[in-house]
Design a protein around this motif. Structure first.
Motif, mmCIF file in Angstrom:
data_model
loop_
_atom_site.group_PDB
_atom_site.id
_atom_site.type_symbol
_atom_site.label_atom_id
_atom_site.label_comp_id
_atom_site.label_asym_id
_atom_site.label_seq_id
_atom_site.Cartn_x
_atom_site.Cartn_y
_atom_site.Cartn_z
ATOM 1 N N ARG A 113 0.856 -1.179 0.000
ATOM 2 C CA ARG A 113 0.000 0.000 0.000
ATOM 3 C C ARG A 113 0.897 1.236 0.000
ATOM 4 O O ARG A 113 1.167 1.825 1.041
ATOM 5 C CB ARG A 113 -0.922 -0.030 1.219
ATOM 6 N N ARG A 133 1.973 6.270 7.441
ATOM 7 C CA ARG A 133 1.479 5.086 8.148
ATOM 8 C C ARG A 133 0.156 5.372 8.836
ATOM 9 O O ARG A 133 -0.731 4.503 8.883
ATOM 10 C CB ARG A 133 2.530 4.619 9.153
ATOM 11 N N ARG A 134 0.004 6.575 9.355
ATOM 12 C CA ARG A 134 -1.258 6.937 9.993
ATOM 13 C C ARG A 134 -2.413 6.885 9.002
ATOM 14 O O ARG A 134 -3.551 6.557 9.358
ATOM 15 C CB ARG A 134 -1.152 8.341 10.602
ATOM 16 N N ALA A 135 -2.120 7.198 7.730
ATOM 17 C CA ALA A 135 -3.150 7.179 6.699
ATOM 18 C C ALA A 135 -3.346 5.793 6.093
ATOM 19 O O ALA A 135 -4.128 5.644 5.140
ATOM 20 C CB ALA A 135 -2.800 8.181 5.599
ATOM 21 N N GLY A 136 -2.629 4.768 6.588
ATOM 22 C CA GLY A 136 -2.844 3.402 6.138
ATOM 23 C C GLY A 136 -1.857 2.890 5.119
ATOM 24 O O GLY A 136 -1.991 1.753 4.652
ATOM 25 N N ASN A 145 1.852 1.491 3.897
ATOM 26 C CA ASN A 145 2.978 0.779 4.512
ATOM 27 C C ASN A 145 4.287 1.021 3.784
ATOM 28 O O ASN A 145 5.301 0.384 4.086
ATOM 29 C CB ASN A 145 2.692 -0.722 4.606
ATOM 30 N N THR A 178 -8.125 11.476 8.366
ATOM 31 C CA THR A 178 -7.105 10.476 8.073
ATOM 32 C C THR A 178 -7.565 9.083 8.473
ATOM 33 O O THR A 178 -7.205 8.090 7.823
ATOM 34 C CB THR A 178 -5.800 10.832 8.806
ATOM 35 N N ALA A 184 -7.335 5.718 6.203
ATOM 36 C CA ALA A 184 -6.668 4.502 6.667
ATOM 37 C C ALA A 184 -7.610 3.310 6.648
ATOM 38 O O ALA A 184 -7.235 2.207 6.224
ATOM 39 C CB ALA A 184 -6.119 4.717 8.073
ATOM 40 N N GLN A 230 -8.010 1.414 3.456
ATOM 41 C CA GLN A 230 -6.866 0.648 2.974
ATOM 42 C C GLN A 230 -6.538 -0.569 3.831
ATOM 43 O O GLN A 230 -5.908 -1.510 3.333
ATOM 44 C CB GLN A 230 -5.624 1.537 2.942
ATOM 45 N N ARG A 231 -6.937 -0.579 5.051
ATOM 46 C CA ARG A 231 -6.438 -1.583 5.978
ATOM 47 C C ARG A 231 -7.180 -2.908 5.931
ATOM 48 O O ARG A 231 -6.782 -3.862 6.596
ATOM 49 C CB ARG A 231 -6.440 -1.012 7.398
#
Length: 614
Positions: free
Chosen positions: A313, A342-345, A347, A593, A597, A600-601
């Motif tokens: 991602r 990373r906070r927004a999902g 990696n 945010t 995230a 995407q997670r």
């Protein structure tokens, strides 16, 4: 992790901008940071050499390592500069007596010449990679070194410049130029025979690290020694003769009970102690490093990290800052960008159209952030057109790119290479210089680093039949139309970018791992009146909810495709007039945010699949 000393500088560490150790994967205990105030002069006609600037005082001042176009430099001049000059006199520490002195430049854009005490000590072309001047015979410990730098950076004629505009103002995807020194300048003492930067190759399958330890020269009875450590102490050690080979090789085994793979979930790093020993076993030189035990492999359409499917991602990261341009204002800013992603999902990231400074990769290593390394060459074209006058490919491209790959080879966070971006071959009946450069950059990357996948060019023209990875760019904004566009991958007929004439410029797809390496780019700038001063892709969402629905729909298309190993969303932050970032240019939040995230997670279909047959 390596011990990082503070720079020795008049006024103390707080007086020095960007004072952190600039080369975290190859550290020595003694060094001198030369960031801070330098004499400076703009040479708009590139006539300074004839006018005697190499041996004279300069009329202005600048704060290094910030470029003169940036606010943080104290100059803030965004007009064209054919050349710029720097001067600073440094007293080399007397405590370094008995050793030779190396003067390092982490990056100077674009064509640099360096004099010390009136003697030319270095030339380097390429704005994104480091170079070194050995001051032996010119200046030594306890002596003064008058350092003069001329940097040429013409807008006329081709050179690799990434997203830097060749016209006056920012517009579209082109940003304010960077001229001259834009990364740390520093010195260090070394013995006559000394270690050079190691190449560290992890071997997860066999539980070992393979080291190549280049030396400045061989010598009778010399040996190299490496010690691998973790939190519980020494893991293994190895020695090798260094009297016949200028690049001895060592293998450091990792016993199974001490084996811990580097991964995004567990970015474990081992510490390395490196030594050069004389015939009596005394330490001649020592350095520190670190390493991550991980693998990257290809099986069918899958790219496996440590033998498992990890959906990538990724986010497009341009690496620009409002006050420092290509230079982060401080080390914390580099960390913050990874944390924001990373906070927004996300990696990982495509480090887009810029060779990022080594400190960024150090933080990616320790935080478990996946990155693709990329060169700065957007706009390459063949067969005519305005792009030819901007970044025409030539022999400098593979030369400069090879320096970048060699610099970053040992970083575990780097999981793939992308030498070129959005290249355009306009001639179909014969090869062009761009074809030759594309192949040269691909082969050079594979020769330097056979351990990682290489994407010959991101988007548009794939010209290397054996490229490890295949991709496309799409800024289609309708999720259903996007789904239709991407659906052919299951039948080995994926979306391929075509030229303006509708023709396919690429070699045929041959079942390689595939991802959409640029998509989205949704403009969200509700403060702009009519959008005349900012832009993004597609029609503006009318409400935040419409933005989230579009984002969730577009990412969902790729997350639901079992053959898609990842994606790269455009982009992490706004950049000047380009307002399609997840965050604003100043890194403040402009969207929820958590919603970004959450979209995407969810588990990707690719992650649910088993391993393809060997």
């Amino acid at each position: 992790m390596p011990t990082q000393t503070q720079p020795q500088h008049e006024g103390g560490p707080t007086a020095v901008p960007r004072p952190e150790y600039p080369r975290p994967q190859f550290t020595r205990p003694e060094w001198l940071c030369l960031n801070g105030p330098w004499e400076f002069e703009i040479d708009r006609g590139d006539s300074g050499l004839e006018r005697g600037l190499a041996g004279a005082g300069l009329s202005g001042a600048i704060t290094v390592p910030f470029c003169p176009e940036s606010e943080l430099s104290g100059v803030g001049d965004t007009d064209f500069m054919e050349a710029v000059w720097y001067r600073r006199t440094v007293r080399i520490p007397a405590a370094w007596t008995g050793r030779r002195v190396l003067l390092h430049f982490q990056a100077v854009d674009h064509d640099a010449t360096v004099w010390v005490n009136g003697v030319e000590v270095a030339r380097h072309r390429g704005g994104f990679t480091p170079f070194t001047a050995d001051l032996a015979g010119v200046a030594g410990p306890g002596e003064e070194a008058a350092v003069v730098v001329r940097a040429r950076d013409s807008r006329h004629g081709p050179q690799a410049r990434g997203k830097q505009a060749t016209w006056y103002a920012n517009s579209g995807c082109h940003y304010t130029r960077t001229t001259g020194i834009w990364q740390t300048v520093w010195m260090e003492p070394v013995p006559d025979a000394h270690l050079r930067r190691p190449r560290i190759t992890p071997d997860l399958a066999n539980g070992a690290f393979h080291l190549c330890l280049p030396l400045s020269r061989t010598g009778e009875g010399l040996r190299v020694r490496a010690v691998l450590e973790d939190g519980d102490g020494e893991v293994s050690a190895a020695e090798a003769r260094a009297d016949l080979d200028t690049a001895p090789r060592l293998t450091l085994p990792v016993p199974e009970e001490r084996r811990r793979a580097w991964s995004p979930e567990d970015p474990h790093l081992y510490t390395l102690r490196l030594e050069l020993l004389d015939a009596q076993g005394r330490t001649v030189d020592r350095a520190g490093s670190y390493a991550g035990l991980r693998s990257v492999s290809i099986r069918g359409k899958a790219i496996l990290i440590n033998g498992r499917r990890v959906f990538q991602r990724l986010v497009l990261d341009q690496g620009y800052y409002p006050d420092g341009l290509m230079t982060a204002p401080d080390d914390a800013a580099l960390v913050r960008d990874i944390e924001l992603a990373r906070r927004a999902g996300f990696n990982g990231a495509r480090l887009h159209q810029k060779v990022f400074e080594e400190r960024f990769l150090y933080h990616a290593d320790r935080l478990g952030y996946l990155v693709w390394g990329e060169f700065a060459d957007w706009g390459c074209a063949a067969g005519g057109g305005p792009a030819d006058d901007n970044q025409r490919p030539d022999a400098s491209y593979p030369a400069q790119w090879s320096e970048a790959v060699e610099r970053d080879y040992s970083h575990p966070s780097v999981i793939g290479w992308c030498p070129l971006n959005e290249t355009f071959q306009r001639l179909h009946d014969r090869f062009t210089a761009l074809d030759d450069v594309t192949r040269a950059m691909f082969l050079a990357t594979k020769a330097i680093d056979p351990s990682r996948p290489v994407l010959d060019a991101s988007g548009y023209s794939h010209r290397v039949p054996e490229t490890d990875v295949y991709d496309s760019h799409s800024y289609e904004q309708d999720p259903e139309a996007f789904r239709e566009q991407m659906r052919g991958l299951a039948e080995d007929a994926p979306h391929v970018n075509r030229g303006e004439d509708g023709r396919d410029w690429s070699v045929p797809y041959r079942g390689q791992p595939y991802f959409c390496s640029e998509f989205g780019g949704i403009r969200w700038d509700p403060g702009a009146a009519g959008g005349e001063h900012s832009w993004g892709y597609g029609d503006d969402p009318r409400t935040p909810e419409e933005f989230y629905t579009r984002f969730e729909g577009l990412t969902g298309v790729l997350l639901e495709d079992p053959d898609m190993f990842g994606y790269c969303y455009t982009q992490l932050t706004d950049v000047f007039q380009e307002r399609n970032g997840v965050y604003r240019f100043d890194r403040s939040e402009k969207l929820d945010t958590a919603r970004i995230a959450a979209a995407q997670r969810r588990t990707a279909a690719y992650e649910k699949g088993g391993l393809p047959p060997r």
